[in-house]
Write an enzyme that holds these catalytic residues in place. Structure first.
Site, PDB file in Angstrom:
ATOM      1  N   ALA A 108      -5.946  11.746  -1.968  1.00 30.72           N
ATOM      2  CA  ALA A 108      -5.985  13.129  -2.461  1.00 30.72           C
ATOM      3  C   ALA A 108      -4.919  13.516  -3.487  1.00 30.72           C
ATOM      4  CB  ALA A 108      -5.925  14.090  -1.285  1.00 30.72           C
ATOM      5  N   ALA A 109      -3.806  12.799  -3.573  1.00 33.79           N
ATOM      6  CA  ALA A 109      -2.734  13.256  -4.473  1.00 33.79           C
ATOM      7  C   ALA A 109      -3.086  13.001  -5.938  1.00 33.79           C
ATOM      8  CB  ALA A 109      -1.428  12.533  -4.139  1.00 33.79           C
ATOM      9  N   PRO A 110      -2.714  13.885  -6.853  1.00 33.36           N
ATOM     10  CA  PRO A 110      -1.888  15.089  -6.652  1.00 33.36           C
ATOM     11  C   PRO A 110      -2.655  16.304  -6.124  1.00 33.36           C
ATOM     12  CG  PRO A 110      -2.383  14.825  -8.979  1.00 33.36           C
ATOM     13  CD  PRO A 110      -2.974  13.620  -8.277  1.00 33.36           C
ATOM     14  N   GLY A 111      -3.960  16.245  -6.019  1.00 35.81           N
ATOM     15  CA  GLY A 111      -4.648  17.362  -5.367  1.00 35.81           C
ATOM     16  C   GLY A 111      -5.694  18.076  -6.194  1.00 35.81           C
ATOM     17  N   LYS A 113      -8.831  17.344  -6.831  1.00 39.57           N
ATOM     18  CA  LYS A 113     -10.139  17.449  -6.169  1.00 39.57           C
ATOM     19  C   LYS A 113     -10.004  18.182  -4.836  1.00 39.57           C
ATOM     20  CE  LYS A 113     -12.114  13.602  -8.711  1.00 39.57           C
ATOM     21  NZ  LYS A 113     -11.086  12.823  -9.412  1.00 39.57           N
ATOM     22  N   GLU A 131      -2.962  11.465   1.700  1.00 43.94           N
ATOM     23  CA  GLU A 131      -2.427  10.600   0.640  1.00 43.94           C
ATOM     24  C   GLU A 131      -1.513   9.563   1.280  1.00 43.94           C
ATOM     25  OE1 GLU A 131      -2.723   9.901  -2.670  1.00 43.94           O
ATOM     26  OE2 GLU A 131      -1.073   8.494  -2.350  1.00 43.94           O
ATOM     27  N   CYS A 229     -12.005   6.801 -12.091  1.00 43.76           N
ATOM     28  CA  CYS A 229     -11.887   7.205 -13.500  1.00 43.76           C
ATOM     29  C   CYS A 229     -11.835   5.964 -14.375  1.00 43.76           C
ATOM     30  CB  CYS A 229     -10.680   8.115 -13.722  1.00 43.76           C
ATOM     31  SG  CYS A 229      -9.112   7.354 -13.348  1.00 43.76           S
TER      32      CYS A 229
HETATM   33  N1  SAM Z   1      -8.079  12.684  -5.941  1.00 43.30           N
HETATM   34  C1  SAM Z   1      -6.841  12.841  -6.670  1.00 43.30           C
HETATM   35  C2  SAM Z   1      -6.929  14.086  -7.526  1.00 43.30           C
HETATM   36  O1  SAM Z   1      -8.023  14.536  -7.851  1.00 43.30           O
HETATM   37  O2  SAM Z   1      -5.873  14.656  -7.837  1.00 43.30           O
HETATM   38  C3  SAM Z   1      -6.515  11.609  -7.485  1.00 43.30           C
HETATM   39  C4  SAM Z   1      -6.465  10.367  -6.627  1.00 43.30           C
HETATM   40  S1  SAM Z   1      -5.935   8.933  -7.464  1.00 43.30           S
HETATM   41  C5  SAM Z   1      -7.284   8.513  -8.407  1.00 43.30           C
HETATM   42  C6  SAM Z   1      -5.945   7.757  -6.198  1.00 43.30           C
HETATM   43  C7  SAM Z   1      -4.911   7.952  -5.106  1.00 43.30           C
HETATM   44  O3  SAM Z   1      -5.062   6.889  -4.154  1.00 43.30           O
HETATM   45  C8  SAM Z   1      -3.472   7.899  -5.566  1.00 43.30           C
HETATM   46  O4  SAM Z   1      -2.802   9.071  -5.191  1.00 43.30           O
HETATM   47  C9  SAM Z   1      -2.889   6.678  -4.860  1.00 43.30           C
HETATM   48  O5  SAM Z   1      -1.559   6.869  -4.433  1.00 43.30           O
HETATM   49  C10 SAM Z   1      -3.788   6.532  -3.672  1.00 43.30           C
HETATM   50  N2  SAM Z   1      -3.823   5.134  -3.145  1.00 43.30           N
HETATM   51  C11 SAM Z   1      -3.246   4.040  -3.669  1.00 43.30           C
HETATM   52  N3  SAM Z   1      -3.470   2.975  -2.880  1.00 43.30           N
HETATM   53  C12 SAM Z   1      -4.204   3.394  -1.851  1.00 43.30           C
HETATM   54  C13 SAM Z   1      -4.734   2.781  -0.699  1.00 43.30           C
HETATM   55  N4  SAM Z   1      -4.576   1.482  -0.479  1.00 43.30           N
HETATM   56  N5  SAM Z   1      -5.418   3.545   0.171  1.00 43.30           N
HETATM   57  C14 SAM Z   1      -5.594   4.844  -0.061  1.00 43.30           C
HETATM   58  N6  SAM Z   1      -5.121   5.494  -1.144  1.00 43.30           N
HETATM   59  C15 SAM Z   1      -4.437   4.778  -2.022  1.00 43.30           C
END
Ligand code: SAM
Length: 452
Positions: A108-111, A113, A131, A229
């Site tokens: 979810a980070a940074p948030g 969605k 996250e 993305c």
């Molecule tokens: N959904 C977020 C938004 O809209 O702001 C963006 C998410 S970003 C594409 C993917 C996220 O997955 C990152 O915050 C990352 O830290 C986290 N991530 C990295 N490795 C991961 C893992 N093994 N399992 C789950 N999440 C992971």
């Protein structure tokens, strides 16, 4: 060589659309904001933002903008909007959140969605934003707080651990997976140099593991959306095919979206020539499985002394206060999301459940910033209406003490354009500035944004 690999793959993926794609490579990236309808409606906000233009095709509350550094804008501080890449808004549109749903956003980070899901839930149901990377989980919490989301749980857990505990719990699950980010190359020109076939393959392995865990958390009859993305086939269609081969209890269903370029019949891709930087979205339905059988949250009321202090605190600051489930954990006072929708949180790594109203400090209660961000100005007894003309807004955001009428004493909120910004305590004509230090900004006066 790497660049050649990348463009060769794009040519392969895009076929007849490759030339359209090439035309966009050196153009500037799209920028957009999403209006936070928990705090303000587009028709109220847009006239205040001279830099906002056309609506994006990917979500109802998204608008293209032609300005940057918007994170420093006072209305951004106030949570009136979220800066979000336009095509990134498509995944939540496909998730099709309904009022009252329990929704998990697992990466979810940074948030972006998560806060979009919260807008769609409009205060009903439950948003669970998770996250795995600790510092990023804190940024997520800060955005959930800024946007005034009341019905959320923010956690910092591995997908495996979280979904193992919440098997069959959620109506909808979003997996916005970490990826090789090919859709971000126009925004971040350096990122292209970090790209490699090996990195993309490593991403697809990780995505498969996350989806595998996330599948357990969906209730029978529920939905899961997978988004990235990137344009990589391994990470998009490849991961979807792999998931379906391992999970016959899921089927691929139509995203319900009529934008972008269709792929796999039912999924979609968005390219710069569609109006966004790049996204892939696929939607699954869970046909069968076990519904959640675990324990639900056991709500414990504050004791009589705590209740009396909390009541005094609330009636001193607020008019007609109404909270769901006030709960005390150690010295923290929380207003929990609807406890009928809340599972047992014991042993989970939770950063926040609901709204933090304040902290017990010896014989008094200190209100928390989240109290201000979660309520409208009109719910507070004392309001300081800030204006741009006298630079009061800038002075408040940068942490300065402001002058107020000497007859006003006590806690209140600073307000910009009808939206709460943060707390202050009026004492003998001075407003002690309680805007959190980590959020203060001095540089925003450098902004060259028309209308400020
Ligand atoms: N959904 C977020 C938004 O809209 O702001 C963006 C998410 S970003 C594409 C993917 C996220 O997955 C990152 O915050 C990352 O830290 C986290 N991530 C990295 N490795 C991961 C893992 N093994 N399992 C789950 N999440 C992971």
């Amino acid at each position: 060589m790497k660049m050649d690999d990348y463009f060769a793959r794009m040519k392969n993926v895009l076929g007849d659309n490759y030339d359209r794609f090439l035309e966009t490579v050196d153009k500037p990236p799209y920028r957009a904001i999403r209006v936070n309808t928990l705090k303000i409606q587009p028709e109220e906000l847009l006239p205040l933002l001279t830099f906002a233009g056309e609506q994006v095709p990917f979500a109802p509350d998204g608008y293209y903008v032609n300005a940057d550094k918007l994170g420093k804008h006072p209305l951004h501080h106030a949570g009136a909007f979220y800066v979000q890449e336009p095509s990134a808004m498509s995944a939540v549109t496909a998730l099709d959140v309904q009022p009252g749903d329990k929704v998990l956003d697992i990466c979810a980070a940074p948030g972006g969605k998560s806060t979009q899901i919260a807008s769609r839930l409009s205060g009903t149901g439950l948003l669970w934003a998770n996250e795995v990377v600790r510092p990023r989980a804190h940024i997520l919490l800060s955005n959930i707080e800024r946007m005034g989301v009341k019905n959320a749980v923010v956690s910092n857990m591995t997908p495996d651990n979280l979904c193992g505990r919440l098997e069959g719990f959620f109506d909808r699950v979003l997996v916005d997976a970490p990826c090789s980010g090919e859709g971000m190359f126009r925004k971040d020109k350096e990122a292209i140099f970090e790209w490699s076939v090996e990195h993309s393959l490593a991403c697809s392995e990780r995505q498969r593991a996350i989806l595998d865990s996330a599948a357990a958390a969906v209730k029978p009859g529920g939905y899961m959306v997978y988004s990235t993305c990137t344009f990589s086939e391994d990470e998009n269609e490849g991961t979807v095919r792999h998931f379906l081969s391992q999970h016959p209890e899921f089927e691929l269903v139509d995203t319900g979206c009529r934008f972008g370029v269709p792929t796999m019949d039912k999924a979609l891709r968005i390219y710069p020539f569609n109006g966004g930087e790049g996204h892939f979205v696929a939607k699954f339905k869970k046909l069968r499985g076990k519904p959640y059988k675990g324990a639900m949250y056991t709500y414990i009321e504050p004791d009589a002394d705590e209740r009396r202090m909390i009541d005094e605190f609330i009636t001193d600051i607020l008019r007609n206060p109404s909270f769901r489930h006030i709960h005390v954990i150690d010295d923290r006072i929380l207003d929990l999301p609807d406890t009928e929708l809340l599972p047992d949180l014991d042993g989970m790594n939770i950063l926040r459940a609901g709204v933090k109203l304040g902290d017990f400090k010896k014989n008094r209660i200190e209100p928390h910033h989240n109290l201000a961000t979660s309520l409208t100005p009109y719910e507070f007894k004392r309001r300081l209406i800030l204006s741009y003309e006298e630079n009061l807004t800038a002075r408040y955001i940068s942490g300065e003490e402001l002058e107020v009428d000497t007859w006003i004493n006590g806690w209140g909120v600073a307000v910009v354009n009808g939206v709460t910004l943060g707390l202050g305590k009026a004492v003998n004509g001075h407003l002690k500035n309680k805007y959190p230090k980590g959020l203060r900004t001095l540089a925003w006066k450098d902004l060259q944004i028309e209308g400020l």
